[in-house]
Design a protein around this motif. Structure first.
Motif, PDB file in Angstrom:
ATOM      1  N   GLN A 293       0.814  -1.202   0.000  1.00  8.61           N
ATOM      2  CA  GLN A 293       0.000   0.000   0.000  1.00  8.61           C
ATOM      3  C   GLN A 293       0.855   1.264   0.000  1.00  8.61           C
ATOM      4  O   GLN A 293       0.360   2.363  -0.242  1.00  8.61           O
ATOM      5  CB  GLN A 293      -0.925   0.009   1.214  1.00  8.61           C
ATOM      6  CG  GLN A 293      -0.196   0.067   2.544  1.00  8.61           C
ATOM      7  CD  GLN A 293      -1.126  -0.020   3.740  1.00  8.61           C
ATOM      8  OE1 GLN A 293      -1.808   0.931   4.060  1.00  8.61           O
ATOM      9  NE2 GLN A 293      -1.162  -1.194   4.364  1.00  8.61           N
ATOM     10  N   LEU A 294       2.159   1.120   0.278  1.00  7.61           N
ATOM     11  CA  LEU A 294       3.072   2.260   0.297  1.00  7.61           C
ATOM     12  C   LEU A 294       3.760   2.449  -1.047  1.00  7.61           C
ATOM     13  O   LEU A 294       4.792   3.109  -1.127  1.00  7.61           O
ATOM     14  CB  LEU A 294       4.120   2.061   1.394  1.00  7.61           C
ATOM     15  CG  LEU A 294       3.577   1.947   2.818  1.00  7.61           C
ATOM     16  CD1 LEU A 294       4.684   1.578   3.788  1.00  7.61           C
ATOM     17  CD2 LEU A 294       2.910   3.254   3.241  1.00  7.61           C
ATOM     18  N   ILE A 295       3.188   1.921  -2.111  1.00  7.02           N
ATOM     19  CA  ILE A 295       3.816   1.998  -3.428  1.00  7.02           C
ATOM     20  C   ILE A 295       3.997   3.442  -3.873  1.00  7.02           C
ATOM     21  O   ILE A 295       4.991   3.784  -4.517  1.00  7.02           O
ATOM     22  CB  ILE A 295       2.979   1.210  -4.475  1.00  7.02           C
ATOM     23  CG1 ILE A 295       3.613   1.305  -5.867  1.00  7.02           C
ATOM     24  CG2 ILE A 295       1.551   1.677  -4.509  1.00  7.02           C
ATOM     25  CD1 ILE A 295       4.993   0.733  -5.949  1.00  7.02           C
ATOM     26  N   GLY A 296       3.070   4.333  -3.512  1.00  6.36           N
ATOM     27  CA  GLY A 296       3.203   5.735  -3.900  1.00  6.36           C
ATOM     28  C   GLY A 296       4.433   6.373  -3.293  1.00  6.36           C
ATOM     29  O   GLY A 296       5.209   7.055  -3.973  1.00  6.36           O
ATOM     30  N   VAL A 297       4.651   6.150  -1.996  1.00  6.67           N
ATOM     31  CA  VAL A 297       5.835   6.684  -1.318  1.00  6.67           C
ATOM     32  C   VAL A 297       7.091   6.040  -1.888  1.00  6.67           C
ATOM     33  O   VAL A 297       8.115   6.709  -2.088  1.00  6.67           O
ATOM     34  CB  VAL A 297       5.739   6.424   0.198  1.00  6.67           C
ATOM     35  CG1 VAL A 297       7.007   6.887   0.912  1.00  6.67           C
ATOM     36  CG2 VAL A 297       4.525   7.127   0.780  1.00  6.67           C
ATOM     37  N   ALA A 298       7.026   4.738  -2.176  1.00  3.51           N
ATOM     38  CA  ALA A 298       8.190   4.040  -2.719  1.00  3.51           C
ATOM     39  C   ALA A 298       8.581   4.601  -4.077  1.00  3.51           C
ATOM     40  O   ALA A 298       9.772   4.804  -4.362  1.00  3.51           O
ATOM     41  CB  ALA A 298       7.889   2.545  -2.829  1.00  3.51           C
ATOM     42  N   ALA A 299       7.596   4.856  -4.934  1.00  2.00           N
ATOM     43  CA  ALA A 299       7.894   5.389  -6.265  1.00  2.00           C
ATOM     44  C   ALA A 299       8.484   6.793  -6.168  1.00  2.00           C
ATOM     45  O   ALA A 299       9.440   7.139  -6.884  1.00  2.00           O
ATOM     46  CB  ALA A 299       6.624   5.403  -7.110  1.00  2.00           C
ATOM     47  N   GLU A 300       7.926   7.613  -5.288  1.00  2.00           N
ATOM     48  CA  GLU A 300       8.446   8.969  -5.104  1.00  2.00           C
ATOM     49  C   GLU A 300       9.885   8.926  -4.591  1.00  2.00           C
ATOM     50  O   GLU A 300      10.752   9.690  -5.065  1.00  2.00           O
ATOM     51  CB  GLU A 300       7.566   9.728  -4.110  1.00  2.00           C
ATOM     52  CG  GLU A 300       8.036  11.135  -3.806  1.00  2.00           C
ATOM     53  CD  GLU A 300       7.195  11.800  -2.733  1.00  2.00           C
ATOM     54  OE1 GLU A 300       7.669  12.803  -2.164  1.00  2.00           O
ATOM     55  OE2 GLU A 300       6.076  11.330  -2.455  1.00  2.00           O
ATOM     56  N   THR A 301      10.153   8.039  -3.643  1.00  2.00           N
ATOM     57  CA  THR A 301      11.504   7.909  -3.103  1.00  2.00           C
ATOM     58  C   THR A 301      12.460   7.379  -4.156  1.00  2.00           C
ATOM     59  O   THR A 301      13.599   7.852  -4.274  1.00  2.00           O
ATOM     60  CB  THR A 301      11.492   6.975  -1.878  1.00  2.00           C
ATOM     61  OG1 THR A 301      10.547   7.460  -0.915  1.00  2.00           O
ATOM     62  CG2 THR A 301      12.863   6.894  -1.238  1.00  2.00           C
ATOM     63  N   ALA A 302      12.025   6.386  -4.925  1.00  2.00           N
ATOM     64  CA  ALA A 302      12.868   5.822  -5.978  1.00  2.00           C
ATOM     65  C   ALA A 302      13.226   6.871  -7.020  1.00  2.00           C
ATOM     66  O   ALA A 302      14.360   6.914  -7.512  1.00  2.00           O
ATOM     67  CB  ALA A 302      12.154   4.638  -6.633  1.00  2.00           C
ATOM     68  N   ARG A 303      12.275   7.708  -7.369  1.00  2.00           N
ATOM     69  CA  ARG A 303      12.533   8.771  -8.342  1.00  2.00           C
ATOM     70  C   ARG A 303      13.571   9.758  -7.804  1.00  2.00           C
ATOM     71  O   ARG A 303      14.476  10.190  -8.539  1.00  2.00           O
ATOM     72  CB  ARG A 303      11.238   9.496  -8.675  1.00  2.00           C
ATOM     73  CG  ARG A 303      11.415  10.644  -9.665  1.00  2.00           C
ATOM     74  CD  ARG A 303      10.077  11.211 -10.107  1.00  2.00           C
ATOM     75  NE  ARG A 303       9.262  11.627  -8.987  1.00  2.00           N
ATOM     76  CZ  ARG A 303       8.130  11.049  -8.615  1.00  2.00           C
ATOM     77  NH1 ARG A 303       7.690  10.002  -9.286  1.00  2.00           N
ATOM     78  NH2 ARG A 303       7.445  11.497  -7.585  1.00  2.00           N
ATOM     79  N   ALA A 304      13.468  10.092  -6.517  1.00  2.00           N
ATOM     80  CA  ALA A 304      14.391  11.070  -5.921  1.00  2.00           C
ATOM     81  C   ALA A 304      15.784  10.498  -5.741  1.00  2.00           C
ATOM     82  O   ALA A 304      16.770  11.250  -5.791  1.00  2.00           O
ATOM     83  CB  ALA A 304      13.843  11.548  -4.585  1.00  2.00           C
TER      84      ALA A 304
END
Length: 463
Positions: A293-304
């Motif tokens: 469910q934390l995929i949104g935070v994970a994607a944002e972190t991965a991008r950064a």
């Protein structure tokens, strides 16, 4: 005509105003039995009434609390240092914004007094920790402009997200401070180049956290797959990263999605472990179970923090075929995360599933979401022989015994082979002697018998 005020006169006025505020704070502290009220301290530092200033707020990613602390410390240090003070008031602080705290502090001077700073120790790696500010006010100046920055680890009003709230007589400076904090979070992130899992709490989002994992070391020869399979996966996951500059120069996209599918126990997770170990310096975020469910935070972190890999284990649990009354909110987050990255982002989404047939077609087939789907099948005769040799390495099994075990386990998984070797060693230990060929034969016979049907199912074998 209004009289002209020189810079020296204005500086003298501000200095006198600050001295008056400090004296008032001291006197109020004496009157209230040593409790120093917050408002006069802020007024003395800012040179004006704090309640008349706008509060600039940044709500930051819930799982990057350590990065927030590192970033704020860097901004304060770059400004020449400052003063860190705590704020009393108990749990009321967590339920009120800085603006509300200031208004309430004005109604009762000792309501939110200056107090000790709250700290929280958090992990920065598998073996390292950092003491972070959980609730504290930083007083410093940027190019001579006074700034008050409230740093809080989590806010109950913001689903546990860390907050940075800035008071400053110059709004441009306040905006610049928040911009610098965000920049330093990415530049100095404690997550960069590490392998982490995000742990979700179903009860309290504020308790969601980061678990640091040691980067696995899996030799390439220990990945037993059909000929050419690992080459294809490596080219997409590792090769794109190695040749990112050439691909960008040619106008080709870097973000990619790779799907590993096949029955349970065939080596999908083992392959992922190899890829993670073969990507030193790459930020890796592992998500499985409730943490998906934390995929949104994970994607944002991965991008950064690119180059990065986001691993979604057993994605079929959240990305099944959409049908009436059965849509999964997490599915839409996965799709948004895959679509939301820029084409030149060096981010890999590495998905595993036991049931590719139930995956949402938009996830599994559309370009830009998953570019490569690779089957990790049941091991054939040759692969099972390699697996028995791999897991039996260092044990005194003869080639004939390994060949016989491979022949007797057609249709079995890599997990089954690994357990058969372990059980052979256990049988020998129970007999009080070193492991022998007959122990392996007995273990295989026991595990392929009718009484072990459930065990085989748990190891991924479909009877």
């Amino acid at each position: 005509m209004a009289p002209q005020i020189t810079d020296d006169q204005l500086d003298a006025f501000l200095a006198a105003h600050q001295a008056l505020g400090a004296a008032a704070a001291h006197r109020e502290g004496e009157r209230t039995g040593g409790v120093e009220p917050l408002l006069p301290v802020l007024a003395a530092h800012l040179g004006t009434e704090p309640r008349g200033l706008a509060v600039h707020t940044a709500e930051l990613a819930v799982l990057r609390r350590v990065d927030v602390d590192i970033a704020v410390a860097a901004v304060v240090e770059a400004a020449g240092g400052g003063r860190l003070l705590g704020i009393g008031g108990g749990d009321q602080r967590t339920h009120q914004s800085l603006s509300e705290m200031l208004q309430n502090a004005g109604s009762w001077p000792a309501h939110f007094p200056v107090g000790p700073v709250d700290y929280h120790r958090a992990a920065t790696g598998p073996d390292t920790t950092r003491q972070t500010v959980a609730f504290g006010m930083h007083l410093f100046a940027v190019d001579g402009v006074p700034v008050a920055l409230l740093q809080r680890r989590a806010s109950m009003r913001h689903q546990g997200s860390p907050l940075v709230e800035v008071l400053c007589p110059d709004e441009g400076t306040a905006t610049e401070v928040l911009t610098r904090v965000r920049h330093e979070m990415d530049a100095r992130s404690a997550l960069r180049g590490q392998v982490v899992t995000f742990a979700a709490s179903p009860f309290d989002p504020g308790e969601s956290g980061v678990v640091h994992v040691r980067r696995p070391v899996v030799p390439r020869e220990d990945v037993v797959l059909p000929h050419g399979t690992l080459d294809r996966v490596e080219r997409q996951v590792l090769g794109v990263a190695q040749h990112r500059d050439a691909l960008r120069a040619a106008g080709q996209h870097l973000k990619r999605g790779v799907l590993l599918y096949g029955p349970p126990g065939t080596g999908k997770t083992h392959t992922v472990r190899y890829l993670v170990g073969a990507s030193p310096g790459t930020t890796v975020i592992l998500l499985s179970g409730p943490a998906l469910q934390l995929i949104g935070v994970a994607a944002e972190t991965a991008r950064a923090l690119q180059p990065s890999i986001v691993v979604l284990e057993d994605c079929d649990l959240v990305a099944e075929e959409r049908a009436m009354h059965s849509s999964s909110p997490v599915l839409f987050e996965v799709l948004d995360a895959l679509d939301g990255l820029a084409a030149d982002a060096d981010v890999t989404f590495l998905l595993t599933t036991n049931r590719a047939d139930v995956l949402e077609p938009a996830l599994a087939q559309r370009p830009g979401r998953v570019d490569l789907a690779v089957e990790i099948p049941l091991p054939d005769d040759r692969a099972r022989r390699r697996l028995f040799a791999l897991y039996g390495q260092g044990l005194p099994f003869t080639d004939a015994a390994l060949d016989a075990a491979a022949d007797a386990t057609a249709g079995m998984t890599a997990s089954f082979v690994k357990e058969a070797i372990r059980r052979a060693v256990l049988l020998a230990a129970e007999a009080g002697r070193a492991v022998r060929d007959e122990d392996l034969a007995d273990a295989v016979a026991e595990m392929t018998g009718d009484s072990e049907r459930i065990t085989r199912s748990l190891l991924g074998v479909a009877d």
